[in-house]
Design an enzyme around this catalytic site. Structure first.
Site, short mmCIF file in Angstrom:
data_model
loop_
_atom_site.label_atom_id
_atom_site.label_comp_id
_atom_site.label_asym_id
_atom_site.label_seq_id
_atom_site.Cartn_x
_atom_site.Cartn_y
_atom_site.Cartn_z
N ASP A 4 0.78 -1.09 0.13
CA ASP A 4 0.00 0.12 -0.19
C ASP A 4 0.82 1.31 0.11
O ASP A 4 2.23 1.14 0.40
CB ASP A 4 -1.04 -0.05 1.06
CG ASP A 4 -2.01 1.05 1.39
OD1 ASP A 4 -2.23 1.53 0.16
OD2 ASP A 4 -2.40 1.32 2.25
N ASP A 31 -0.58 4.92 1.03
CA ASP A 31 -0.73 6.03 1.91
C ASP A 31 -0.83 5.45 3.35
O ASP A 31 -1.34 4.31 3.53
CB ASP A 31 -2.28 6.54 1.74
CG ASP A 31 -2.36 7.40 0.50
OD1 ASP A 31 -2.08 8.84 0.64
OD2 ASP A 31 -2.27 6.95 -0.47
N LYS A 89 -9.19 -2.33 -3.44
CA LYS A 89 -9.25 -3.22 -2.16
C LYS A 89 -10.60 -3.00 -1.63
O LYS A 89 -11.27 -1.93 -1.44
CB LYS A 89 -8.26 -3.06 -1.32
CG LYS A 89 -6.77 -3.18 -2.04
CD LYS A 89 -5.70 -2.72 -0.84
CE LYS A 89 -5.52 -0.98 -0.60
NZ LYS A 89 -4.33 -0.59 -0.09
N ASP A 134 -1.66 -0.60 5.74
CA ASP A 134 -1.58 -0.11 7.39
C ASP A 134 -3.24 -0.22 7.88
O ASP A 134 -3.43 0.11 9.00
CB ASP A 134 -1.35 1.64 7.25
CG ASP A 134 -2.55 2.02 6.37
OD1 ASP A 134 -2.71 1.55 5.16
OD2 ASP A 134 -2.93 3.22 6.77
#
Length: 305
Positions: free
Chosen positions: A30, A32, A224, A250
């Site tokens: 990922d 961000d 996602k 995250d």
């Protein structure tokens, strides 16, 4: 890999770290909250960690749900980090995934798209036609409402992603168009919440659900945690067994849950949407339980120990 509780990366011995690195060939990562702070600067150590993974011969693919920023903007951020070499093909972006899906279908119809300007522009640049709409128009009469919902040319696909100018009227128009069973129903990112400022705001997921419930149809989700994205990622590395893939994220739901369901190894970093308290609250064997937890991506690089 299924675990009752995650291993803390910083507590691994040198031998255990090498075993960890030897256990995967591909990294889905990922952006961000993992590589950089949401819509901001690189997180200290992340560029060096990614460069270390590249040095070790790991194949990196960046899987983002951030359609607010374009693929070009993602590439520009990576280009500013000297140790890194990231190509366009290494970025899986909701708008690009939608484009690839439509191209594979040889789709040539008209699209009603509820998304950000960069998302829409990528579709246009790819040669797709988008229906015209009047942004900022305030409806004052039933006649105007009727025109906004039922007027205009029928479309062949409805696409929903993040739209900061979303209105009830847009959702109603999407609902009407999807009454046609041959009209495609696609979604990019489907997060229930997205990080913003010091907290979260409502993501596109609940709005997608409204349309899904009102039409009785489920969209093909190309962000996602959609099944269509899962198939797309499998195609990226068709000859790599899922257990030889590490997914770094995250978010316990959008990243770890998605990756666990795909059979990947998982590493949760605590620089974004999930905290150690969130991990501790999970029951043993929960579908969102990561295999490894790290304070930040930089922990993978020795100089940031």
């Amino acid at each position: 890999m299924s675990c009752s509780s995650p291993k803390v990366f910083k507590q691994l011995s040198a031998a255990e770290r090498e075993k960890f690195f030897d256990s995967f060939d591909v990294v889905f990562c990922d952006c961000d909250g993992v590589v950089w702070y949401t819509l901001r600067d690189f997180i200290p150590g992340s560029a060096q960690a990614l460069a270390e993974l590249q040095r070790r011969g790991k194949r990196l693919t960046f899987v983002t749900n951030n359609s607010i920023s374009s693929v070009a903007e993602h590439l520009h951020k990576f280009a500013e980090q000297a140790p890194l070499h990231v190509a366009k093909e290494q970025i899986v972006h909701p708008a690009q995934a939608v484009c690839d899906h439509l191209k594979a279908m040889e789709f040539g119809g008209l699209i009603y798209c509820l998304a950000t300007p960069p998302f829409k522009q990528l579709l246009r640049d790819a040669g797709f036609r988008l229906s015209q709409e009047r942004e900022g128009f305030v409806i004052k009469t039933l006649a105007e409402l009727r025109e906004a919902i039922f007027g205009g040319e029928p479309v062949d696909a409805v696409i929903i992603d993040v739209d900061f100018n979303l209105t009830a009227t847009k959702l109603m128009r999407a609902h009407v168009q999807l009454q046609n069973p041959s009209c495609l129903f696609l979604a990019g990112a489907a997060d229930a919440l997205i990080p913003f400022g010091n907290g979260d705001i409502i993501g596109p997921g609940p709005f997608i659900d409204i349309v899904a419930q009102s039409t009785g149809r489920q969209p093909t989700v190309l962000g996602k945690p959609g099944e269509a994205l899962r198939q797309l990622l499998r195609q990226h590395h068709a000859h790599v067994p899922p257990n030889r893939v590490l997914f770094v994220g995250d978010s316990l739901a959008s990243d770890i849950g998605f990756a666990r369901a795909s059979g990947y190894q998982t590493l949760l970093v605590l620089t974004g949407g999930s905290s150690q308290a969130d991990v501790d609250s999970l029951a043993a064997g929960h579908g969102h339980m990561p295999d490894y937890v790290s304070d930040c991506l930089g922990d993978l690089c020795d100089k940031y120990d």
